[in-house]
Design an enzyme around this catalytic site. Structure first.
Site, PDB file in Angstrom:
ATOM      1  N   CYS A  18      16.656  30.494  28.827  1.00  0.00           N
ATOM      2  CA  CYS A  18      17.636  29.203  28.392  1.00  0.00           C
ATOM      3  C   CYS A  18      17.429  28.127  29.788  1.00  0.00           C
ATOM      4  CB  CYS A  18      18.971  29.731  28.403  1.00  0.00           C
ATOM      5  SG  CYS A  18      19.699  30.446  29.650  1.00  0.00           S
ATOM      6  N   HIS A  47      19.712  38.202  35.508  1.00  0.00           N
ATOM      7  CA  HIS A  47      19.688  39.553  35.310  1.00  0.00           C
ATOM      8  C   HIS A  47      18.158  39.922  34.544  1.00  0.00           C
ATOM      9  CE1 HIS A  47      24.140  40.306  35.846  1.00  0.00           C
ATOM     10  NE2 HIS A  47      23.393  40.276  36.961  1.00  0.00           N
ATOM     11  N   CYS A 103      24.942  28.369  36.340  1.00  0.00           N
ATOM     12  CA  CYS A 103      24.433  27.646  35.248  1.00  0.00           C
ATOM     13  C   CYS A 103      25.780  26.703  34.967  1.00  0.00           C
ATOM     14  CB  CYS A 103      24.569  28.516  33.847  1.00  0.00           C
ATOM     15  SG  CYS A 103      24.524  27.835  32.362  1.00  0.00           S
ATOM     16  N   GLU A 133      29.562  37.112  36.010  1.00  0.00           N
ATOM     17  CA  GLU A 133      30.389  35.721  35.461  1.00  0.00           C
ATOM     18  C   GLU A 133      31.727  35.618  35.399  1.00  0.00           C
ATOM     19  OE1 GLU A 133      30.617  33.300  31.406  1.00  0.00           O
ATOM     20  OE2 GLU A 133      28.758  34.373  31.807  1.00  0.00           O
ATOM     21  N   CYS A 202      27.462  30.143  24.855  1.00  0.00           N
ATOM     22  CA  CYS A 202      26.599  29.159  25.452  1.00  0.00           C
ATOM     23  C   CYS A 202      25.399  29.061  24.186  1.00  0.00           C
ATOM     24  CB  CYS A 202      25.662  29.222  26.663  1.00  0.00           C
ATOM     25  SG  CYS A 202      24.248  30.445  26.544  1.00  0.00           S
ATOM     26  N   ASN A 232      23.617  39.134  27.875  1.00  0.00           N
ATOM     27  CA  ASN A 232      23.218  38.424  26.656  1.00  0.00           C
ATOM     28  C   ASN A 232      22.073  39.385  25.828  1.00  0.00           C
ATOM     29  OD1 ASN A 232      20.351  37.175  26.814  1.00  0.00           O
ATOM     30  ND2 ASN A 232      21.453  37.033  28.947  1.00  0.00           N
TER      31      ASN A 232
END
Length: 322
Positions: A18, A47, A103, A133, A202, A232
């Site tokens: 991304c 990661h 990010c 996060e 996101c 994710n």
């Protein structure tokens, strides 16, 4: 010579990197170009072990805490996941040259939490305990100002001083469906709770999960390319399973594939977490091509044109002057 069995491979799109991951990796590589090695990075920049090992080979040194960084003029980069406020403060107290590669979509969540706090609201964070996060978001506010909720039971058990002044934010890499369920529960229990103007999950997480949902019920197996510690990527595997795929596996690269599980399949879907490079997808495709006669189709659910500029310390002319 034996005839290879036929296998239809559905490549999910979008998949892989991304914009936030591209920005973070580019930040490390640009810092190495401008300032030379070593460049220190607090926590894995993203990661993915393949990416981290590649950056190590170029001169990046990964640490978990700033006390592992010696007194140095070399830059220290904060990972894409974001950091608690005390980390930049510690860096400043030590005169560390810090570059924040958080990010921008994670930074958006931080700003939302701060705004709600300034407006006198108790903030609830939907996320997974221990994920960097979440640690970073919790660390944006004074202790007790933000409460982590991970399950529906957590919401049911909440005891809050003022249920009329609440807001919520979420981790950006959660399952869309799980998060919707959690948010619905929060709204039922606390009708006056305030949410973000735009959802916090996101765009990349959303797009990748939607592609998996579309193809998972139609194939014999699904491979998610990504690291085991990638939130994710783990969510993509879960989404595949919940969408009806009987065999879903998360693998970092071709050597991790349990080949005996795929002997009898005729259709396979492949996707990649937002921190997994396309070269690993290609490696796995090549490995399947050695064993099967492949027919490849693309399943696309969105076009992504998102771009985030580098941290300002690495942009010209400041970078070129260093």
């Amino acid at each position: 010579m034996s005839v290879k069995p036929k296998l239809t491979v559905y490549l999910c799109a979008p998949r892989g990197f991304c914009a936030g991951v591209v920005r973070a990796i580019d930040a490390v590589e640009e810092a190495l170009r401008i300032y030379g090695a070593p460049v220190y990075v607090r926590h894995e920049i993203v990661h993915n072990k393949y990416v981290v090992e590649g950056l190590k080979a170029k001169g990046a040194i990964f640490v978990e805490e700033l006390d592992e960084v010696p007194n140095t003029a070399q830059p220290v980069i904060f990972s894409a996941h974001g950091v608690p406020k005390d980390i930049p403060a510690e860096a400043e107290s030590r005169n560390i040259f810090a570059i924040d590669a958080t990010c921008p979509l994670v930074t958006k969540v931080h700003r939302e939490a701060e705004l709600h706090h300034r407006q006198g609201r108790q903030v609830l964070l939907v996320g997974h305990a221990g994920h960097p996060e979440v640690v970073g978001t919790l660390g944006q506010l004074p202790p007790g100002s933000i409460v982590l909720v991970q399950t529906l039971a957590d919401i049911a058990d909440l005891e809050l001083a003022d249920e009329g002044k609440l807001a919520y934010v979420t981790q950006t890499t959660l399952s869309i469906d799980d998060t919707r369920c959690m948010v619905d529960a929060l709204k039922r229990r606390f009708p006056k709770i305030v949410g973000p103007h735009r959802e916090d999950i996101c765009y990349a997480t959303t797009n990748r999960q939607e592609a998996v949902k579309r193809v998972a019920p139609t194939v014999d197996a699904m491979l998610v390319v990504g690291s085991a510690n990638s939130s994710n990527s783990q969510r993509l595997k879960e989404v595949a399973e919940r969408s009806g795929c009987k065999l879903a596996r998360l693998v970092l690269r071709a050597s991790d594939v349990e080949w005996e599980l795929f002997d009898d399949i005729t259709s396979l879907a492949i996707t990649a977490g937002a921190s997994a490079p396309e070269i690993l997808v290609e490696e796995i495709m090549d490995a399947f091509a050695l064993r099967f006669d492949l027919s490849i189709e693309t399943v696309s659910t969105a076009d992504e044109g998102v771009f985030f500029p580098l941290p300002r310390e690495l942009r010209s002319p400041a970078g070129s002057a260093a």
